[in-house]
Design an enzyme around this catalytic site. Structure first.
Site, PDB file in Angstrom:
ATOM      1  N   GLN A   1       7.614  74.054  51.674  1.00 30.37           N
ATOM      2  CA  GLN A   1       6.707  72.956  51.985  1.00 30.37           C
ATOM      3  C   GLN A   1       6.627  72.820  53.499  1.00 30.37           C
ATOM      4  OE1 GLN A   1       5.443  70.937  49.374  1.00 30.37           O
ATOM      5  NE2 GLN A   1       4.461  69.274  50.496  1.00 30.37           N
TER       6      GLN A   1
ATOM      7  N   HIS B   1      16.178  68.877  54.845  1.00 34.06           N
ATOM      8  CA  HIS B   1      14.959  68.250  55.370  1.00 34.06           C
ATOM      9  C   HIS B   1      15.055  68.012  56.880  1.00 34.06           C
ATOM     10  CE1 HIS B   1      11.259  66.026  55.354  1.00 34.06           C
ATOM     11  NE2 HIS B   1      11.198  65.966  54.027  1.00 34.06           N
ATOM     12  N   SER B   2      15.363  69.053  57.628  1.00 35.28           N
ATOM     13  CA  SER B   2      15.351  68.937  59.079  1.00 35.28           C
ATOM     14  C   SER B   2      13.921  68.964  59.606  1.00 35.28           C
ATOM     15  CB  SER B   2      16.141  70.076  59.718  1.00 35.28           C
ATOM     16  OG  SER B   2      17.516  69.929  59.472  1.00 35.28           O
ATOM     17  N   TYR B   3      13.724  68.258  60.697  1.00 41.92           N
ATOM     18  CA  TYR B   3      12.447  68.253  61.415  1.00 41.92           C
ATOM     19  C   TYR B   3      12.649  68.965  62.745  1.00 41.92           C
ATOM     20  CZ  TYR B   3      10.574  64.524  58.368  1.00 41.92           C
ATOM     21  OH  TYR B   3      10.126  63.771  57.310  1.00 41.92           O
TER      22      TYR B   3
ATOM     23  N   ASN C   1      11.143  66.882  46.600  1.00 43.67           N
ATOM     24  CA  ASN C   1       9.701  66.658  46.481  1.00 43.67           C
ATOM     25  C   ASN C   1       9.395  65.662  45.356  1.00 43.67           C
ATOM     26  OD1 ASN C   1       6.770  67.087  46.847  1.00 43.67           O
ATOM     27  ND2 ASN C   1       7.405  68.929  47.936  1.00 43.67           N
ATOM     28  N   ARG C   2       8.162  65.666  44.852  1.00 42.93           N
ATOM     29  CA  ARG C   2       7.693  64.603  43.965  1.00 42.93           C
ATOM     30  C   ARG C   2       7.749  64.988  42.493  1.00 42.93           C
ATOM     31  NH1 ARG C   2       5.166  64.175  48.743  1.00 42.93           N
ATOM     32  NH2 ARG C   2       4.832  62.074  49.571  1.00 42.93           N
TER      33      ARG C   2
ATOM     34  N   HIS D   1      12.118  62.995  46.403  1.00 43.02           N
ATOM     35  CA  HIS D   1      13.306  63.408  47.162  1.00 43.02           C
ATOM     36  C   HIS D   1      14.606  62.749  46.691  1.00 43.02           C
ATOM     37  CE1 HIS D   1      11.087  65.953  49.733  1.00 43.02           C
ATOM     38  NE2 HIS D   1      10.775  65.109  50.694  1.00 43.02           N
TER      39      HIS D   1
ATOM     40  N   GLU E   1      10.588  72.934  54.156  1.00 42.63           N
ATOM     41  CA  GLU E   1      11.464  72.606  53.034  1.00 42.63           C
ATOM     42  C   GLU E   1      11.416  73.742  52.016  1.00 42.63           C
ATOM     43  OE1 GLU E   1      10.219  68.538  51.767  1.00 42.63           O
ATOM     44  OE2 GLU E   1       9.084  68.692  53.650  1.00 42.63           O
TER      45      GLU E   1
END
Length: 344
Positions: free
Chosen positions: A281, A177-179, A81-82, A107, A308
């Site tokens: 997330q 980070h899978s979609y 993340n940021r 990331h 996430e």
């Protein structure tokens, strides 16, 4: 009985050989993972009629993954993340990180853990990946050794165990980070997915997607997913007009518990996420550009969702958020699993 097979997935631009590992269980579920970026490149599961579909986004070749504009499938580190402005202070020293998501660090930076070669070995039914991040990589202090263990079980659960050690105090927070699109990775928008997340609060963000520091109740908000809702009924109501990109603060304190559930009633598939992390997330892929995925599938905004499991974004700059500073002699640990099944 779970088996693991290895084959070649080509080479990186710098000539490194990339291997693909296929984990298969007795239910015809398969998971494919690359030693490049610890990338989950395929998850194939049956629907209610026994039809097999790949339900995670990915690419057919290394060119796709090296150009990957959306962190599709990769292991994210050393911090997910940021981080606001790409800056944080630790033990009286300010660290300035690469700004790869103007004006923030995101990331792992320009070359995060999703863009490096991991060392892989197979032990029985487990795939074990290790990466040693040198002191100063992406401007972080300390040499960090990360080990990630992937295990597929015969109850259709992909379990991911993370351990990390360091030689100097440093922030650490990994995720995968899978979609996912439970209708199949190429079937279009996720409006017909139903979802619930076990969180009473979330983190409001500013115009740069940085937490304001407030921990806010979800009562009365369109982001509230404590009761299962159809994503298409709420996705356009999320402030900002870009769907979900929201950190949910989970209702547990480190136990391995269910965090989220998604259902796709057309195929009968469901997916549950369990984690020890304090947050998850939800990202509904609004910034995924129109592009070609595996098998000629067309990807684009809202074509999938990501869960996430993580610590809070920008934790290094908010003292009241859960701590992500790892010290020498300590071990960062996380367990997250994605369990697939069929709705009763």
């Amino acid at each position: 009985m779970v088996t693991i097979q290895k084959d070649s997935f080509g080479k990186t631009k710098d000539g490194s050989d990339v291997s693909r590992f296929t984990l298969a269980n007795k239910n015809q579920m398969t998971v494919q993972i690359l030693d490049y970026g610890g990338t989950i490149s395929s998850i194939v599961v049956p629907d209610k009629h026994g039809k097999l579909d790949d339900v995670c986004l990915g690419f057919d070749d290394m060119e796709g993954y090296e150009k990957n504009p959306a962190y599709i499938g990769g292991l994210i580190g050393r911090v997910a993340n940021r981080i606001a402005g790409g800056k944080f202070s630790l033990d009286g020293k300010e660290y300035v990180l690469p700004v790869n998501n103007e004006p923030n660090f995101l990331h792992g930076g320009f070359k995060g853990f999703d863009k490096v070669m991991w060392t892989a070995r197979v032990e029985n039914n487990k795939l074990i990946l290790t990466y040693v991040s040198p002191d100063g990589e992406e401007k972080f202090p300390g040499e960090v050794t990360s080990t990630v263990v992937f295990e597929l079980t015969d109850d259709n659960q992909l379990k991911i165990d993370y351990t990390v050690t360091t030689t100097k105090p440093t922030p650490v927070g990994l995720t995968s980070h899978s979609y996912f699109n439970l209708g199949g990775h190429g079937c279009g928008k996720i409006d017909d997915h139903f979802m619930t997340i076990k969180a009473d609060t979330y983190l409001p963000v500013d115009e740069n997607v940085i937490p304001t520091g407030e921990i806010r109740s979800l009562d009365g908000l369109p982001e509230d997913l404590r009761k299962m809702v159809r994503l298409g009924d709420v996705i356009n109501d999320i402030p900002g007009g870009n769907g979900f990109n929201c950190n949910y603060n989970l209702n547990h304190t480190g136990q391995f518990q269910q965090a989220a559930r998604a259902e796709h009633r057309g195929t009968g598939r469901y997916l549950e996420c369990y984690t020890t992390e304090p947050a998850i997330q939800l990202y509904t892929a609004y910034a995924v550009p129109s592009m070609a995925g595996k098998g000629g599938a067309k990807y684009g905004a809202y074509c999938a969702f990501a869960w996430e499991a993580q610590h809070y974004p920008d934790s290094v700059n908010h003292k009241h958020f859960p701590n992500i500073i790892l010290h020498p002699g300590e071990t960062y640990r996380q367990t997250t699993s994605y369990k697939f099944g069929l709705i009763d």
